[in-house]
Design a protein around this motif. Structure first.
Motif, short mmCIF file in Angstrom:
data_model
loop_
_atom_site.label_atom_id
_atom_site.label_comp_id
_atom_site.label_asym_id
_atom_site.label_seq_id
_atom_site.Cartn_x
_atom_site.Cartn_y
_atom_site.Cartn_z
N GLU A 102 -46.32 19.64 45.38
CA GLU A 102 -45.99 19.01 46.66
C GLU A 102 -44.76 18.12 46.54
OE1 GLU A 102 -49.46 17.42 48.91
OE2 GLU A 102 -50.50 17.94 47.04
N TYR A 103 -43.94 18.15 47.60
CA TYR A 103 -42.74 17.31 47.69
C TYR A 103 -42.68 16.69 49.08
CZ TYR A 103 -40.77 19.36 43.46
OH TYR A 103 -40.54 19.74 42.16
N THR A 104 -41.98 15.57 49.17
CA THR A 104 -41.62 14.98 50.45
C THR A 104 -40.12 15.10 50.58
OG1 THR A 104 -43.47 13.43 50.42
CG2 THR A 104 -41.62 12.89 51.87
N ASP A 118 -29.15 15.08 40.01
CA ASP A 118 -29.99 15.70 38.98
C ASP A 118 -29.78 17.21 39.09
OD1 ASP A 118 -31.93 16.75 37.32
OD2 ASP A 118 -33.56 15.54 38.14
N GLY A 119 -28.92 17.75 38.25
CA GLY A 119 -28.57 19.16 38.30
C GLY A 119 -29.75 20.11 38.22
N ARG A 120 -30.88 19.65 37.66
CA ARG A 120 -32.06 20.51 37.56
C ARG A 120 -32.68 20.81 38.92
NH1 ARG A 120 -34.76 16.49 33.43
NH2 ARG A 120 -33.87 15.18 35.06
N MET A 121 -32.35 20.00 39.93
CA MET A 121 -32.92 20.21 41.26
C MET A 121 -32.13 21.23 42.08
SD MET A 121 -34.18 16.46 42.45
CE MET A 121 -34.91 17.12 43.94
N VAL A 122 -30.88 21.47 41.70
CA VAL A 122 -30.04 22.40 42.46
C VAL A 122 -30.67 23.79 42.43
CG1 VAL A 122 -27.77 23.47 42.63
CG2 VAL A 122 -27.97 21.04 42.05
N GLY A 123 -30.83 24.38 43.59
CA GLY A 123 -31.46 25.69 43.70
C GLY A 123 -32.95 25.64 43.96
N LEU A 124 -33.54 24.44 43.92
CA LEU A 124 -34.96 24.31 44.19
C LEU A 124 -35.24 24.76 45.62
CD1 LEU A 124 -37.80 23.25 43.38
CD2 LEU A 124 -37.09 21.02 44.27
N GLY A 125 -36.15 25.71 45.77
CA GLY A 125 -36.52 26.22 47.08
C GLY A 125 -37.92 25.77 47.43
N LEU A 126 -38.07 25.16 48.59
CA LEU A 126 -39.35 24.62 49.03
C LEU A 126 -39.75 25.24 50.36
CD1 LEU A 126 -38.57 20.86 48.34
CD2 LEU A 126 -39.86 22.42 46.87
N TRP A 127 -41.04 25.33 50.60
CA TRP A 127 -41.60 25.81 51.87
C TRP A 127 -42.11 24.60 52.64
CZ3 TRP A 127 -41.48 30.91 53.28
CH2 TRP A 127 -41.15 31.82 52.28
N VAL A 128 -41.72 24.47 53.90
CA VAL A 128 -42.21 23.37 54.73
C VAL A 128 -43.69 23.60 55.02
CG1 VAL A 128 -42.02 22.22 56.97
CG2 VAL A 128 -39.94 22.95 55.76
N SER A 129 -44.50 22.58 54.74
CA SER A 129 -45.94 22.69 54.97
C SER A 129 -46.43 21.70 56.02
CB SER A 129 -46.71 22.48 53.65
OG SER A 129 -46.40 21.22 53.08
N GLY A 130 -45.55 20.80 56.47
CA GLY A 130 -45.92 19.84 57.51
C GLY A 130 -44.70 19.05 57.97
N VAL A 131 -44.73 18.60 59.21
CA VAL A 131 -43.63 17.83 59.79
C VAL A 131 -44.23 16.58 60.42
CG1 VAL A 131 -41.71 17.85 61.43
CG2 VAL A 131 -42.40 19.97 60.30
N GLY A 141 -27.28 18.93 55.12
CA GLY A 141 -26.71 17.61 54.88
C GLY A 141 -27.56 16.81 53.91
N PRO A 142 -27.38 15.48 53.92
CA PRO A 142 -28.06 14.63 52.94
C PRO A 142 -29.56 14.56 53.17
CG PRO A 142 -26.81 13.28 54.49
CD PRO A 142 -26.48 14.71 54.79
N ALA A 143 -30.29 14.38 52.08
CA ALA A 143 -31.75 14.24 52.13
C ALA A 143 -32.22 13.60 50.83
CB ALA A 143 -32.41 15.61 52.30
N ARG A 144 -33.45 13.17 50.83
CA ARG A 144 -34.11 12.73 49.60
C ARG A 144 -35.25 13.70 49.35
NH1 ARG A 144 -37.55 7.19 48.49
NH2 ARG A 144 -37.51 7.34 46.22
N VAL A 145 -35.27 14.27 48.16
CA VAL A 145 -36.33 15.21 47.79
C VAL A 145 -37.08 14.58 46.63
CG1 VAL A 145 -36.84 17.53 46.96
CG2 VAL A 145 -34.90 17.16 48.50
N LYS A 146 -38.36 14.33 46.86
CA LYS A 146 -39.15 13.60 45.87
C LYS A 146 -40.51 14.26 45.70
CE LYS A 146 -40.88 9.04 44.80
NZ LYS A 146 -41.28 7.76 45.31
N VAL A 167 -37.17 7.41 58.19
CA VAL A 167 -36.63 8.74 57.91
C VAL A 167 -37.52 9.77 58.61
CG1 VAL A 167 -35.61 8.18 55.66
CG2 VAL A 167 -37.97 8.98 55.77
N TRP A 168 -37.02 10.99 58.67
CA TRP A 168 -37.81 12.09 59.21
C TRP A 168 -38.38 12.83 58.01
CZ3 TRP A 168 -35.57 16.56 62.64
CH2 TRP A 168 -36.63 17.23 63.24
N ARG A 169 -39.70 12.76 57.83
CA ARG A 169 -40.33 13.33 56.64
C ARG A 169 -40.90 14.72 56.90
NH1 ARG A 169 -41.40 7.93 56.48
NH2 ARG A 169 -40.70 6.87 54.60
N LEU A 170 -40.62 15.59 55.94
CA LEU A 170 -41.21 16.92 55.92
C LEU A 170 -42.05 17.03 54.66
CD1 LEU A 170 -38.03 19.09 56.67
CD2 LEU A 170 -39.63 18.14 58.32
#
Length: 135
Positions: free
Chosen positions: A77-79, A105-118, A51-56, A126-129
């Motif tokens: 690093e991303y939040t 921002d179409g350049r972000m589509v397909g970006l794969g991230l690994w969770v490093s903290g919760v 669902g929806p999120a903010r990736v920064k 918000v719930w930040r990862l």
């Protein structure tokens, strides 16, 4: 409703408007290579949220170069901010994955991230990862 509850509700509504990406948060399946057939029979990933999120990108992140096996990778690093009140099928953990499936921002589509903290907090908007791009 207390004043704090009203302020948090307003903050959570405002934060939801910033969540313009669509992501899938999932736990990768356990790799299971079949040596006899030469095929990868990995378990199906467990989807925790979609669902929806903010990736920064984290402003202080400078892209640290590290060795992973024999490959040199850069960690960025991303939040990832998820709606505060969402229900997930299981609590996210370090090693889970986030994939951006849609974004203005179409350049972000397909970006794969690994969770490093919760992060957990009853007074958050918000719930930040914490996550990292290992490319």
């Amino acid at each position: 409703m207390s004043n704090l509850d009203a302020v948090l509700a307003a903050g959570r509504a405002a934060a939801a408007e910033l969540q313009r990406e669509t992501v899938t948060l999932f736990r990768p399946g356990t790799p299971d290579f079949d040596w006899e057939s030469g095929t990868d029979g990995s378990e199906t990933p467990l989807v925790l949220y979609s669902g929806p999120a903010r990736v920064k990108a984290v402003a202080r992140s400078r892209g640290e170069e590290v060795d992973a096996g024999e490959v040199n990778v850069t960690l960025r690093e991303y939040t990832v901010s998820l709606p505060w009140g969402i229900a997930v099928s299981d609590r996210p953990a370090v090693g889970d994955r986030v994939e951006v499936t849609a974004s203005p921002d179409g350049r972000m589509v397909g970006l794969g991230l690994w969770v490093s903290g919760v992060e957990f907090s009853s007074t958050a908007t918000v719930w930040r990862l914490s996550a990292e791009d290992r490319s």
